[in-house]
Design a protein around this motif. Structure first.
Motif, PDB file in Angstrom:
ATOM      1  N   ASP A   1       0.827  -1.208   0.000  1.00  0.00           N
ATOM      2  CA  ASP A   1       0.000   0.000   0.000  1.00  0.00           C
ATOM      3  C   ASP A   1       0.863   1.262   0.000  1.00  0.00           C
ATOM      4  O   ASP A   1       0.591   2.226   0.698  1.00  0.00           O
ATOM      5  CB  ASP A   1      -0.966  -0.014   1.191  1.00  0.00           C
ATOM      6  CG  ASP A   1      -2.033   1.065   1.083  1.00  0.00           C
ATOM      7  OD1 ASP A   1      -2.354   1.485  -0.053  1.00  0.00           O
ATOM      8  OD2 ASP A   1      -2.535   1.509   2.137  1.00  0.00           O
TER       9      ASP A   1
ATOM     10  N   GLU B   1      -0.386  -8.534   9.757  1.00  0.00           N
ATOM     11  CA  GLU B   1      -1.380  -7.499   9.493  1.00  0.00           C
ATOM     12  C   GLU B   1      -1.338  -7.030   8.043  1.00  0.00           C
ATOM     13  O   GLU B   1      -2.275  -7.268   7.278  1.00  0.00           O
ATOM     14  CB  GLU B   1      -1.188  -6.319  10.450  1.00  0.00           C
ATOM     15  CG  GLU B   1      -1.441  -6.684  11.902  1.00  0.00           C
ATOM     16  CD  GLU B   1      -1.117  -5.567  12.876  1.00  0.00           C
ATOM     17  OE1 GLU B   1      -1.039  -4.387  12.464  1.00  0.00           O
ATOM     18  OE2 GLU B   1      -0.931  -5.872  14.070  1.00  0.00           O
TER      19      GLU B   1
ATOM     20  N   LYS C   1      -3.755  -8.607   5.086  1.00  0.00           N
ATOM     21  CA  LYS C   1      -4.747  -7.777   4.390  1.00  0.00           C
ATOM     22  C   LYS C   1      -4.503  -7.791   2.879  1.00  0.00           C
ATOM     23  O   LYS C   1      -5.436  -7.945   2.090  1.00  0.00           O
ATOM     24  CB  LYS C   1      -4.704  -6.338   4.902  1.00  0.00           C
ATOM     25  CG  LYS C   1      -5.277  -6.157   6.275  1.00  0.00           C
ATOM     26  CD  LYS C   1      -5.125  -4.710   6.724  1.00  0.00           C
ATOM     27  CE  LYS C   1      -5.426  -4.583   8.198  1.00  0.00           C
ATOM     28  NZ  LYS C   1      -5.121  -3.232   8.700  1.00  0.00           N
TER      29      LYS C   1
ATOM     30  N   SER D   1      -5.394 -11.108   1.361  1.00  0.00           N
ATOM     31  CA  SER D   1      -6.845 -11.263   1.427  1.00  0.00           C
ATOM     32  C   SER D   1      -7.527 -10.498   0.299  1.00  0.00           C
ATOM     33  O   SER D   1      -8.358 -11.039  -0.437  1.00  0.00           O
ATOM     34  CB  SER D   1      -7.344 -10.774   2.792  1.00  0.00           C
ATOM     35  OG  SER D   1      -8.646 -11.206   3.034  1.00  0.00           O
ATOM     36  N   VAL D   2      -7.148  -9.235   0.128  1.00  0.00           N
ATOM     37  CA  VAL D   2      -7.734  -8.380  -0.908  1.00  0.00           C
ATOM     38  C   VAL D   2      -7.407  -8.899  -2.303  1.00  0.00           C
ATOM     39  O   VAL D   2      -8.236  -8.829  -3.217  1.00  0.00           O
ATOM     40  CB  VAL D   2      -7.233  -6.927  -0.743  1.00  0.00           C
ATOM     41  CG1 VAL D   2      -7.560  -6.077  -1.957  1.00  0.00           C
ATOM     42  CG2 VAL D   2      -7.806  -6.309   0.508  1.00  0.00           C
TER      43      VAL D   2
ATOM     44  N   MET E   1     -12.527 -13.224   2.562  1.00  0.00           N
ATOM     45  CA  MET E   1     -11.424 -12.784   3.427  1.00  0.00           C
ATOM     46  C   MET E   1     -10.634 -13.993   3.917  1.00  0.00           C
ATOM     47  O   MET E   1     -11.186 -15.079   4.066  1.00  0.00           O
ATOM     48  CB  MET E   1     -11.970 -12.036   4.643  1.00  0.00           C
ATOM     49  CG  MET E   1     -12.577 -10.697   4.327  1.00  0.00           C
ATOM     50  SD  MET E   1     -13.010  -9.820   5.835  1.00  0.00           S
ATOM     51  CE  MET E   1     -11.394  -9.557   6.543  1.00  0.00           C
TER      52      MET E   1
END
Length: 190
Positions: A31, A126, A130, A133-134, A159
């Protein structure tokens, strides 16, 4: 809103990685945030190799796919990671590689062996959880070589959710993704 109160954030991209100096460090972007880790501990590498070997033996027997260690996994310009081990089915592999030989689509299985340190552990538990999962990873194993534990996350309702944690070396590791794959936990930590 007061412009001084707005915090600007540096967003790293895949092209920024090319400007960093060559080193033994591992650079990953999640990200737009840059994560830097040093060369892993000997036992981390040993466990990664053992997981790869078990998946490779099973894959050679079944012909259903391939495991790979430390592949480049480039989901986007702002999401570029290097998991410890992945397993990809033959069907997905046929469409998941770019011209540079990097995976640009989610493998079915991603395995991270925890590196020492709070930041490293938080990244895997974490940020990467994420991200995977995405992006559609079907199963995610987090292996703690210090505790000799394997946490298994599986896709449920779009998820990745923790379904079990194996801690006893008498337990066996199995997966619905890998028909008839059975591995005693003790084999991972030898």
């Amino acid at each position: 809103m007061n412009p001084a109160a707005i915090e600007e954030r540096v967003r790293w991209t895949t092209s920024d990685l090319e400007l960093l100096p060559e080193s033994s460090n591992r650079y990953e972007i999640i990200d737009g945030d840059l994560f830097v880790t040093r060369a892993p501990h000997w036992q981390h590498q040993n466990v990664s190799g053992n997981v790869y070997a078990e998946l490779r033996d099973w894959s050679l027997e079944t012909g259903l796919g391939k495991p790979v260690t430390t592949p480049g996994l480039i989901f986007s310009d702002a999401d570029n990671v290097i998991p410890d081990v992945v397993w990809v089915s033959k069907e997905r592999l046929a469409v998941a590689l770019d011209e540079s030989g990097h995976l640009v689509a989610a493998p079915e299985l991603v395995i991270e062996v925890l590196s020492a340190g709070t930041e490293n552990e938080r990244r895997d538990r974490e940020a990467k959880l994420k991200l995977y999962s995405v992006r559609g990873v079907q199963e995610y194993w987090i292996i703690n070589w210090q505790l000799q534990q394997v946490e298994i996350y599986r896709r449920q309702q779009a998820m990745l959710k923790l379904v079990t944690a194996l801690l006893d070396d008498e337990e066996t590791l199995t997966s619905p993704l890998l028909p008839n794959f059975v591995c005693s936990l003790s084999r991972l930590f030898v």
